[in-house]
Write a protein that holds these residues in place. Structure first.
Motif, PDB file in Angstrom:
ATOM      1  N   TYR A   9      91.049  21.439  26.293  1.00  0.00           N
ATOM      2  CA  TYR A   9      90.869  22.890  26.226  1.00  0.00           C
ATOM      3  C   TYR A   9      89.447  23.313  26.590  1.00  0.00           C
ATOM      4  O   TYR A   9      89.071  24.463  26.396  1.00  0.00           O
ATOM      5  CB  TYR A   9      91.197  23.411  24.818  1.00  0.00           C
ATOM      6  N   GLN A  11      86.603  22.525  25.200  1.00  0.00           N
ATOM      7  CA  GLN A  11      85.902  23.003  24.004  1.00  0.00           C
ATOM      8  C   GLN A  11      84.474  22.475  23.905  1.00  0.00           C
ATOM      9  O   GLN A  11      84.234  21.351  23.465  1.00  0.00           O
ATOM     10  CB  GLN A  11      86.703  22.629  22.749  1.00  0.00           C
ATOM     11  N   LEU A  14      79.065  26.889  21.722  1.00  0.00           N
ATOM     12  CA  LEU A  14      77.667  27.309  21.854  1.00  0.00           C
ATOM     13  C   LEU A  14      76.985  27.284  20.494  1.00  0.00           C
ATOM     14  O   LEU A  14      77.529  27.806  19.511  1.00  0.00           O
ATOM     15  CB  LEU A  14      77.678  28.730  22.437  1.00  0.00           C
ATOM     16  N   GLY A  39      88.814  32.926  24.674  1.00  0.00           N
ATOM     17  CA  GLY A  39      88.424  31.648  24.057  1.00  0.00           C
ATOM     18  C   GLY A  39      87.335  31.755  23.002  1.00  0.00           C
ATOM     19  O   GLY A  39      86.233  31.239  23.202  1.00  0.00           O
ATOM     20  N   GLY A  41      87.009  30.228  20.133  1.00  0.00           N
ATOM     21  CA  GLY A  41      86.629  28.923  19.565  1.00  0.00           C
ATOM     22  C   GLY A  41      86.236  29.024  18.105  1.00  0.00           C
ATOM     23  O   GLY A  41      87.027  29.436  17.260  1.00  0.00           O
ATOM     24  N   GLU A  60      92.885  32.958  21.898  1.00  0.00           N
ATOM     25  CA  GLU A  60      92.500  31.558  21.684  1.00  0.00           C
ATOM     26  C   GLU A  60      93.754  30.677  21.713  1.00  0.00           C
ATOM     27  O   GLU A  60      94.713  30.929  21.000  1.00  0.00           O
ATOM     28  CB  GLU A  60      91.762  31.434  20.351  1.00  0.00           C
ATOM     29  N   ASP A  83      98.007  31.255  25.122  1.00  0.00           N
ATOM     30  CA  ASP A  83      97.358  30.930  26.391  1.00  0.00           C
ATOM     31  C   ASP A  83      97.032  32.243  27.102  1.00  0.00           C
ATOM     32  O   ASP A  83      97.943  33.007  27.448  1.00  0.00           O
ATOM     33  CB  ASP A  83      98.345  30.076  27.219  1.00  0.00           C
ATOM     34  N   PHE A  84      95.749  32.486  27.321  1.00  0.00           N
ATOM     35  CA  PHE A  84      95.318  33.737  27.959  1.00  0.00           C
ATOM     36  C   PHE A  84      96.021  33.954  29.303  1.00  0.00           C
ATOM     37  O   PHE A  84      96.374  35.077  29.659  1.00  0.00           O
ATOM     38  CB  PHE A  84      93.794  33.698  28.167  1.00  0.00           C
ATOM     39  N   ASN A 106      82.914  32.721  26.892  1.00  0.00           N
ATOM     40  CA  ASN A 106      82.332  31.461  27.337  1.00  0.00           C
ATOM     41  C   ASN A 106      83.561  30.663  27.790  1.00  0.00           C
ATOM     42  O   ASN A 106      84.268  30.097  26.977  1.00  0.00           O
ATOM     43  CB  ASN A 106      81.591  30.853  26.146  1.00  0.00           C
ATOM     44  N   TYR A 110      87.934  24.407  32.881  1.00  0.00           N
ATOM     45  CA  TYR A 110      89.028  23.842  33.679  1.00  0.00           C
ATOM     46  C   TYR A 110      89.920  24.927  34.270  1.00  0.00           C
ATOM     47  O   TYR A 110      90.713  24.652  35.158  1.00  0.00           O
ATOM     48  CB  TYR A 110      89.847  22.842  32.839  1.00  0.00           C
TER      49      TYR A 110
HETATM   50  N1  SAM Z   1      83.491  31.065  22.566  1.00  0.00           N
HETATM   51  C1  SAM Z   1      83.214  29.772  21.970  1.00  0.00           C
HETATM   52  C2  SAM Z   1      81.741  29.467  22.106  1.00  0.00           C
HETATM   53  O1  SAM Z   1      81.077  30.144  22.895  1.00  0.00           O
HETATM   54  O2  SAM Z   1      81.261  28.585  21.420  1.00  0.00           O
HETATM   55  C3  SAM Z   1      84.079  28.660  22.586  1.00  0.00           C
HETATM   56  C4  SAM Z   1      83.938  28.448  24.065  1.00  0.00           C
HETATM   57  S1  SAM Z   1      84.762  27.009  24.684  1.00  0.00           S
HETATM   58  C5  SAM Z   1      83.820  26.683  26.147  1.00  0.00           C
HETATM   59  C6  SAM Z   1      86.283  27.625  25.406  1.00  0.00           C
HETATM   60  C7  SAM Z   1      87.314  28.113  24.403  1.00  0.00           C
HETATM   61  O3  SAM Z   1      88.483  28.541  25.118  1.00  0.00           O
HETATM   62  C8  SAM Z   1      87.814  27.062  23.430  1.00  0.00           C
HETATM   63  O4  SAM Z   1      87.825  27.577  22.129  1.00  0.00           O
HETATM   64  C9  SAM Z   1      89.246  26.722  23.898  1.00  0.00           C
HETATM   65  O5  SAM Z   1      90.094  26.289  22.862  1.00  0.00           O
HETATM   66  C10 SAM Z   1      89.658  28.072  24.481  1.00  0.00           C
HETATM   67  N2  SAM Z   1      90.727  27.981  25.501  1.00  0.00           N
HETATM   68  C11 SAM Z   1      90.965  26.978  26.384  1.00  0.00           C
HETATM   69  N3  SAM Z   1      92.006  27.258  27.189  1.00  0.00           N
HETATM   70  C12 SAM Z   1      92.437  28.495  26.816  1.00  0.00           C
HETATM   71  C13 SAM Z   1      93.496  29.338  27.259  1.00  0.00           C
HETATM   72  N4  SAM Z   1      94.307  28.977  28.286  1.00  0.00           N
HETATM   73  N5  SAM Z   1      93.687  30.533  26.641  1.00  0.00           N
HETATM   74  C14 SAM Z   1      92.868  30.896  25.602  1.00  0.00           C
HETATM   75  N6  SAM Z   1      91.860  30.147  25.139  1.00  0.00           N
HETATM   76  C15 SAM Z   1      91.635  28.963  25.735  1.00  0.00           C
END
Ligand code: SAM
Length: 261
Positions: A9, A11, A14, A39, A41, A60, A83-84, A106, A110
């Motif tokens: 995902y 993850q 920040l 996302g 997180g 999320e 899933d967004f 953020n 992928y």
């Molecule tokens: N916003 C948080 C931060 O800045 O610390 C987390 C950022 S992390 C790079 C990306 C986040 O997107 C993760 O929490 C992950 O689980 C979520 N994510 C991944 N694929 C996603 C999807 N298809 N739809 C929604 N959220 C997703």
């Protein structure tokens, strides 16, 4: 139970308070506005975004983040565990009354490009989109014709948005530490966008950039080259030029001319 970080995902959470402030301060919503976060997180941005008093909807995919996000939910803050990319955003937005829309996140790297395509295809107009992407991707998004980074996604993005790279974020500011540095970019919709069919536009851009070292004659040989030549000539180019030489407006004109019925 400690949180298990899921690579699948994207993850990387920040950790740096100053950077979080910087990102959140790149938008300026009022309490009458709507913020979409992609996302959340562990809620690093979400917590800080609440200061605006705007309606906040965060998408999320990972239900394990309930442990971080439950305490942030209230009358104006809603977390949608899904899933967004699968959401009908226009439909979701109908549940809220608001003046302007802001999008922030953020991004899970992928799916950076699919997320941006989803935003374009959803036909929702945001005042500002502030997103963190890989640094090299930020350079690609904001590249100018003729540069090494200029590619198909640059053309698509620059047709729809004014793209600004705001600042670089070191990989050390995340946990777990990713392989590369990141950058925050701001996309602002261009309201002078003339309508062009996204699928056809995408098709022409992809074909033009298919073989990077080939010229337009070779990459677009399955299309009517007389029309291609005419459009290129109108902008001072020839079939010997490569796609990387051409600005987005030329691809718009090519799409319109080649698919004119
Ligand atoms: N916003 C948080 C931060 O800045 O610390 C987390 C950022 S992390 C790079 C990306 C986040 O997107 C993760 O929490 C992950 O689980 C979520 N994510 C991944 N694929 C996603 C999807 N298809 N739809 C929604 N959220 C997703």
């Amino acid at each position: 139970m400690p949180f298990v970080y899921k690579k699948k995902y994207g993850q990387n959470f920040l950790q740096d308070k100053t950077i979080i402030d910087h990102i959140v301060n790149a938008i300026d919503p009022t309490p009458q506005d709507l913020i979409i976060e992609i996302g959340p997180g562990s809620g690093a941005l979400t917590k800080n975004l609440k200061k605006y008093g705007a309606t906040l909807v965060a998408y999320e995919i990972d239900p394990d983040t309930h442990k971080y996000l439950d305490s942030l939910e209230d009358l104006k803050t809603h977390i949608i565990y899904d899933d967004f990319l699968k959401r009908d955003l226009a439909l979701d937005m109908q549940n809220y009354e608001y003046n302007d829309l802001y999008i922030i996140g953020n991004l899970p790297y992928y799916i950076t490009t699919p997320i941006i395509l989803h935003l374009i295809e959803s036909h929702i107009t945001a005042k500002k989109i502030v997103i963190m992407v890989q640094d090299e991707v930020a350079d690609r998004f904001s590249a100018t014709p003729g540069s090494r980074e200029y590619g198909a996604i640059t053309v698509l993005l620059n047709y729809y948005f004014k793209v600004d790279k705001l600042f670089v974020v070191s990989k050390t500011k995340f946990y777990p530490i990713p392989n590369v540095d990141s950058a925050v970019i701001c996309l602002q919709s261009k309201d002078n966008c003339e309508d062009v069919n996204l699928d056809k536009f995408n098709q022409i851009i992809k074909a033009s950039f298919q073989f990077k070292r080939k010229n337009m004659r070779n990459n677009l040989k399955q299309y009517d080259l007389n029309i291609v030549e005419e459009v290129l000539k109108h902008h001072g180019f020839t079939l010997d030029n490569r796609a990387e030489d051409l600005s987005y407006d030329i691809f718009v004109e090519l799409t319109r001319s080649l698919f004119k019925s």
